[in-house]
Design an enzyme around this catalytic site. Structure first.
Site, PDB file in Angstrom:
ATOM      1  N   CYS A  64       4.365  -5.518  16.184  1.00  0.00           N
ATOM      2  CA  CYS A  64       3.770  -4.547  17.101  1.00  0.00           C
ATOM      3  C   CYS A  64       2.304  -4.929  17.272  1.00  0.00           C
ATOM      4  O   CYS A  64       1.619  -5.232  16.292  1.00  0.00           O
ATOM      5  CB  CYS A  64       3.894  -3.130  16.547  1.00  0.00           C
ATOM      6  SG  CYS A  64       5.602  -2.572  16.387  1.00  0.00           S
ATOM      7  N   CYS A  93       2.919   8.288   1.687  1.00  0.00           N
ATOM      8  CA  CYS A  93       3.349   7.341   2.707  1.00  0.00           C
ATOM      9  C   CYS A  93       3.677   6.029   1.991  1.00  0.00           C
ATOM     10  O   CYS A  93       2.787   5.393   1.433  1.00  0.00           O
ATOM     11  CB  CYS A  93       2.194   7.182   3.698  1.00  0.00           C
ATOM     12  SG  CYS A  93       2.438   5.928   4.929  1.00  0.00           S
ATOM     13  N   CYS A 148      -2.298   2.062   7.405  1.00  0.00           N
ATOM     14  CA  CYS A 148      -1.655   1.450   6.251  1.00  0.00           C
ATOM     15  C   CYS A 148      -1.372  -0.023   6.552  1.00  0.00           C
ATOM     16  O   CYS A 148      -0.847  -0.359   7.585  1.00  0.00           O
ATOM     17  CB  CYS A 148      -0.341   2.185   6.014  1.00  0.00           C
ATOM     18  SG  CYS A 148       0.104   2.282   4.313  1.00  0.00           S
ATOM     19  N   GLU A 153       0.825  -1.206   0.000  1.00  0.00           N
ATOM     20  CA  GLU A 153       0.000   0.000   0.000  1.00  0.00           C
ATOM     21  C   GLU A 153       0.851   1.243   0.000  1.00  0.00           C
ATOM     22  O   GLU A 153       1.915   1.281   0.604  1.00  0.00           O
ATOM     23  CB  GLU A 153      -0.846   0.027   1.263  1.00  0.00           C
ATOM     24  CG  GLU A 153      -2.006  -0.893   1.191  1.00  0.00           C
ATOM     25  CD  GLU A 153      -2.691  -0.967   2.531  1.00  0.00           C
ATOM     26  OE1 GLU A 153      -2.910   0.100   3.132  1.00  0.00           O
ATOM     27  OE2 GLU A 153      -2.986  -2.078   2.962  1.00  0.00           O
ATOM     28  N   CYS A 156       5.660  -7.369   7.853  1.00  0.00           N
ATOM     29  CA  CYS A 156       6.627  -6.817   8.798  1.00  0.00           C
ATOM     30  C   CYS A 156       6.918  -7.881   9.837  1.00  0.00           C
ATOM     31  O   CYS A 156       6.037  -8.643  10.218  1.00  0.00           O
ATOM     32  CB  CYS A 156       6.047  -5.573   9.473  1.00  0.00           C
ATOM     33  SG  CYS A 156       7.236  -4.722  10.544  1.00  0.00           S
ATOM     34  N   CYS A 216      -0.740  -3.125  15.232  1.00  0.00           N
ATOM     35  CA  CYS A 216      -0.547  -2.761  13.824  1.00  0.00           C
ATOM     36  C   CYS A 216      -1.008  -3.859  12.875  1.00  0.00           C
ATOM     37  O   CYS A 216      -0.721  -5.031  13.075  1.00  0.00           O
ATOM     38  CB  CYS A 216       0.929  -2.452  13.601  1.00  0.00           C
ATOM     39  SG  CYS A 216       1.306  -2.022  11.891  1.00  0.00           S
TER      40      CYS A 216
HETATM   41  N1  SAH Z   1       7.975   0.196  11.118  1.00  0.00           N
HETATM   42  C1  SAH Z   1       7.973   1.628  11.041  1.00  0.00           C
HETATM   43  C2  SAH Z   1       7.108   2.145   9.939  1.00  0.00           C
HETATM   44  C3  SAH Z   1       5.662   1.744  10.057  1.00  0.00           C
HETATM   45  S1  SAH Z   1       4.722   3.136  10.356  1.00  0.00           S
HETATM   46  C4  SAH Z   1       7.572   2.208  12.367  1.00  0.00           C
HETATM   47  O1  SAH Z   1       7.227   1.457  13.266  1.00  0.00           O
HETATM   48  O2  SAH Z   1       7.644   3.416  12.536  1.00  0.00           O
HETATM   49  C5  SAH Z   1       4.079   2.821  11.882  1.00  0.00           C
HETATM   50  C6  SAH Z   1       3.114   3.914  12.222  1.00  0.00           C
HETATM   51  O3  SAH Z   1       1.821   3.560  11.745  1.00  0.00           O
HETATM   52  C7  SAH Z   1       2.980   4.093  13.696  1.00  0.00           C
HETATM   53  O4  SAH Z   1       3.931   4.948  14.246  1.00  0.00           O
HETATM   54  C8  SAH Z   1       1.618   4.687  13.761  1.00  0.00           C
HETATM   55  O5  SAH Z   1       1.743   6.053  13.512  1.00  0.00           O
HETATM   56  C9  SAH Z   1       0.877   4.056  12.636  1.00  0.00           C
HETATM   57  N2  SAH Z   1      -0.063   2.983  13.045  1.00  0.00           N
HETATM   58  C10 SAH Z   1       0.074   1.648  12.910  1.00  0.00           C
HETATM   59  N3  SAH Z   1      -1.000   1.005  13.386  1.00  0.00           N
HETATM   60  C11 SAH Z   1      -1.858   1.954  13.802  1.00  0.00           C
HETATM   61  C12 SAH Z   1      -3.160   1.925  14.383  1.00  0.00           C
HETATM   62  N4  SAH Z   1      -3.798   0.794  14.603  1.00  0.00           N
HETATM   63  N5  SAH Z   1      -3.719   3.099  14.699  1.00  0.00           N
HETATM   64  C13 SAH Z   1      -3.076   4.269  14.472  1.00  0.00           C
HETATM   65  N6  SAH Z   1      -1.877   4.357  13.937  1.00  0.00           N
HETATM   66  C14 SAH Z   1      -1.266   3.213  13.594  1.00  0.00           C
END
Ligand code: SAH
Length: 373
Positions: free
Chosen positions: A127, A116, A344, A95, A123, A130
């Protein structure tokens, strides 16, 4: 004759191309012409390179290619966040999200079009909040697949991307070589031409790679996905914290700040019952002040299969005020557009599940995670 793998021209710098052209006994100025066709004129086939002889066009097309992604689906519209689902040549999906100027993710009402981009398929960092990690890790994106996300979106939208964030799927610093190669092309004035200060790498906190990126010559920005302001809380939602605890992460950031001149950003998703306490807010404020970092508070966006939710607006405001009390610049964004951007990974999960590439969108172990655990 041995069959050689083809290379995508979208990951080649002028110097790479000069070296490659030596094989064909071609003069260096040809590299300049080719680079112009590739990045300025954005041709998609070799016969369009009309100032090259048909013989050279044919030789190039044996050795190189120009595109490997296709736009599989687009969600959203002109003035909202637009999500592009891109199909890779191995049938996987990533995406890319275009965020219009009015929803600039740095909280400023700038006139910038932000994209973005993803850096990996899936990944490995798991986390707990996510969507990207739900189906595990498949592979790194190549440098040209990262660059082509920008090219495809610019073509499809007719917009010029002038701000880039590595906040899509994947952990960019776990794909360091390809990501920095892509950044070189994205930044080059012969390439895509996005200013280094408008390229943000976002990481879950891989301390050794932060040190490495600090020594990378371009002045890119860094965002840290903090999400927990103590080891105890962060460890619960980000397993990477066990490998690189906060003290090690902050030490890496100290080094970063000696090398790069812009402010760091701390991303902090607000999840009810997990990290939305006053104590966390104070710790976050202290850490941000110590690192001279801006803070982005992001109300948790619901992920299908995960039970967490965002705190009430009153609680969100309380956290913002406590952090601001440390003299830190803090933004709290509730725009829908950003929620889509932040989530995303969800669109790809749906598509790959529908196509049977991924068996179940939510593996059994992940279904049981709840706010209380
Ligand atoms: N691995 C990298 C890049 C991924 S971006 C990193 O961890 O920074 C990760 C970002 O996506 C997080 O910092 C958050 O801003 C966003 N994100 C992921 N899951 C989310 C969720 N369920 N709700 C809101 N933001 C989310």
């Amino acid at each position: 004759m041995t069959v050689r793998e083809q290379t995508c021209l979208l990951s080649m710098t002028p110097d790479d191309l000069i070296a490659a052209l030596e094989e064909f006994n071609e003069k260096p100025y040809r590299a300049k012409q080719i680079v112009e066709w590739v990045f300025r004129k954005r041709v998609e086939t070799f016969p369009e390179m009309t100032n090259l002889s048909p013989a050279l066009q044919a030789k190039l097309s044996e050795r190189f290619y120009l595109r490997s992604l296709t736009v599989a689906r687009v969600e959203g519209s002109e003035d909202t966040t637009r999500k592009f689902l891109l199909k890779l040549k191995d049938g996987r999906f990533v995406e890319t999200v275009l965020i219009p100027a009015s929803l600039s993710p740095d909280g400023e009402r700038s006139a910038r079009q932000t994209l973005c981009v993803s850096s990996q398929v899936g990944c490995a960092y798991d986390c707990k909040f996510c969507a990207s990690g739900l189906a595990g890790f498949t592979r790194n994106l190549t440098a040209d697949e990262i660059v082509e996300q920008v090219i495809q979106v610019e073509k499809h939208s007719g917009k010029r991307v002038d701000n880039l964030v590595f906040m899509g799927m994947g952990e960019p610093l776990a794909n360091y070589t390809n990501v920095t190669k892509a950044i070189t092309v994205l930044n080059g004035d012969w390439g895509i031409g996005i200013g280094a200060r408008h390229i943000t790498v976002s990481t879950s906190g891989l301390a050794p790679q932060i040190l490495k990126l600090a020594d990378f010559p371009l002045q890119v920005r860094l965002a840290i996905s903090l999400h927990g302001a103590s080891d105890e809380v962060r460890e619960k939602i980000m397993p990477v914290n066990r490998k690189y605890p906060l003290a090690e992460l902050f030490a890496a950031l100290d080094y970063w700040r000696t090398k790069k001149k812009q402010h760091l950003t701390f991303e902090f998703i607000l999840i009810e019952g997990i990290n939305d306490t006053e104590d966390q807010a104070h710790r976050l404020g202290q850490a941000a002040r110590a690192q001279d970092a801006k803070v982005n508070l992001i109300p948790y966006n619901t992920v299908e299969g995960l039970e967490w939710k965002r705190p009430s607006e009153r609680r969100q405001d309380m956290i913002r005020d406590v952090v601001a009390g440390y003299g830190v610049t803090v933004t709290l964004r509730r725009e829908k557009g950003h929620d889509i951007a932040a989530a995303c990974g969800q669109l790809r999960l749906k598509e790959e599940t529908a196509l049977g590439i991924i068996e179940s969108p939510v593996p059994e172990k992940r279904r049981t995670i709840s706010a209380g655990v």
